[in-house]
Design an enzyme around this catalytic site. Structure first.
Site, short mmCIF file in Angstrom:
data_model
loop_
_atom_site.label_atom_id
_atom_site.label_comp_id
_atom_site.label_asym_id
_atom_site.label_seq_id
_atom_site.Cartn_x
_atom_site.Cartn_y
_atom_site.Cartn_z
CE LYS A 229 -0.46 7.13 5.99
NZ LYS A 229 -1.73 7.81 6.06
CG ASP B 128 5.83 3.62 0.97
OD1 ASP B 128 5.34 4.38 2.44
OD2 ASP B 128 5.14 3.74 1.48
CG PHE C 124 -1.71 1.34 0.92
CD1 PHE C 124 -3.10 1.54 0.49
CD2 PHE C 124 -1.78 2.07 1.66
CE1 PHE C 124 -3.64 2.24 -0.01
CE2 PHE C 124 -2.57 3.39 1.22
CZ PHE C 124 -3.75 3.26 0.45
#
Length: 403
Positions: A259, A230, A145
């Site tokens: 984030k 990531d 993801f």
């Protein structure tokens, strides 16, 4: 707490009426937050064990982050990258130093940072490695993801994320996560990068086999391929280290961040790499109106300062041990398996008892917020400011709904 009014049903109905159905939220309408707790529109308090998918690593309204945002709001919030502002250099310098890299390219969302990494690695492949134009390949893992743009969903293996959004962007090769042999066999002279999550969050907080990332690093070195990590969900203290890949003793060529970098206040993302990688970009080839804006940089710099102390990483490691010990004790009592690192856990509920959605609904009724994924799995990711007592309370509620 006595409920003064019951606004939740009306708020939910109004939201349903005027928004596209791209989410299926729990029936909770949050109005306030502080630390590891939130309060809904009717005054009910909940312990937040999702933390905005790690965007709230430092909790709701962390005083230092709020102060940095307030101070910058009184000065200037946006200039665009057509000019340089006085918060930019410090943010880029401090973040590059935290990552052990020479350069930083700020963006806004995690997906934008991933797109940036894709573009950079392709350009590096053409200009530095000498891959023929239009032939660059990037290897990714199944069950990944990395975001929801059309390019990113092109290499998703999740039908919900991918179906009906084609035609898909070529240039990606999917291999099983954690499979060194499959990765080795997938590398060709046209491979420019390997893009991986050190821990796969959306897939259920999947931790790769020991030694996997050391093997990935060795293969990338052997074949002159960029290794891109990531760390959007796994990084910035979540797993007990600044970056989750540190647990494997590996340094990637490029970090993808987001984030928590925005402190739960503003969207902030970035890629960090050395000059021989990020230096391939020239003016006009990539950018963002809001990327690296003054407000984002002011908050992001304070985030880096908090991480530079090491306190949050230590807290995540120590409290994470307690969280995982408590969760592991539930195996055989309604829980099938527990995975994760630090204050991050994937918990597989016995599907004969509850789906993941049902478990999260029952937890919410007991004042704990979590998120399901893939059937009977729930994800737990409390803010790093959570206390041992709050962890015990949350796990006690989980045990109660399974009993």
């Amino acid at each position: 707490m006595t409920t003064v009014e019951n606004r939740t049903p009306n708020e939910l109905a109004e939201a349903e009426r005027h928004t596209a159905h791209n989410y299926h939220p729990l029936p909770v309408v949050i109005a306030e937050g502080e630390g590891a707790w939130v309060t809904d529109v009717d005054g009910r308090r909940y312990l937040d064990f999702l933390a905005g998918y790690s965007a709230l690593n430092f909790g709701h309204r962390h005083p230092g982050l709020i102060a940095a945002a307030h101070a910058q709001l009184d000065r200037i919030t946006l200039t665009s990258r057509a000019f340089v502002h006085d918060q930019f250099a410090e943010f880029c310098r401090s973040l590059a130093e935290l990552c052990g890299k020479e350069l930083v390219l700020p963006m806004n969302t995690g997906a934008e940072a991933v797109e940036t990494a894709i573009k950079v690695s392709r350009k590096w492949g053409y200009q530095v490695k000498g891959v023929p134009d239009g032939r660059a390949e990037i290897i990714v893992a199944a069950d990944n993801f990395h975001g929801r743009t059309t390019t990113i969903v092109s290499f998703s293996t999740d039908p919900d994320a991918k179906a009906d959004f084609g035609p898909y962007t070529p240039g990606f090769v999917v291999v099983p996560y954690g499979d060194e042999t499959a990765l080795r066999e997938a590398i060709t002279p046209n491979t420019v990068a390997v893009l991986l999550e050190p821990i796969q969050g959306e897939a259920g907080v999947l931790v790769p086999p020991a030694g996997y990332f050391a093997a990935v690093r060795a293969l990338c070195d052997e074949h002159n391929v960029l290794m891109m990590a990531d760390e959007i969900q796994s990084g910035l203290g979540r797993t007990g280290r600044t970056f989750a890949i540190e647990h494997e003793g590996v340094v990637p060529d490029l970090y993808v961040l987001g984030k928590a970098l925005g402190g739960g206040i503003v969207p902030v993302s970035a890629v960090a790499a050395d000059r021989d990688v990020l230096g391939v970009l020239k003016p006009g080839e990539h950018g963002s109106t809001f990327g690296g804006n003054p407000l984002a940089c002011a908050v992001g710099t304070e985030v880096v300062r908090l991480l530079a102390t090491g306190d949050f990483q230590r807290r995540s490691a120590e409290l994470g041990e307690h969280l995982h010990a408590r969760l592991t004790a539930l195996i055989g009592h309604g829980v099938i398996a527990v995975r994760g690192r630090g204050l991050w856990a994937g918990v597989d509920i016995d599907p004969s008892l509850l789906t993941g959605r049902q478990a999260c609904e029952r937890l919410a009724e007991r004042g704990v917020l979590a998120k399901d994924t893939h059937g009977s799995t729930i994800r737990l990711a409390p803010p790093l400011v959570v206390t041992r007592a709050e962890i015990d309370h949350a796990v006690d509620q989980l045990a109660a709904i399974l009993g």
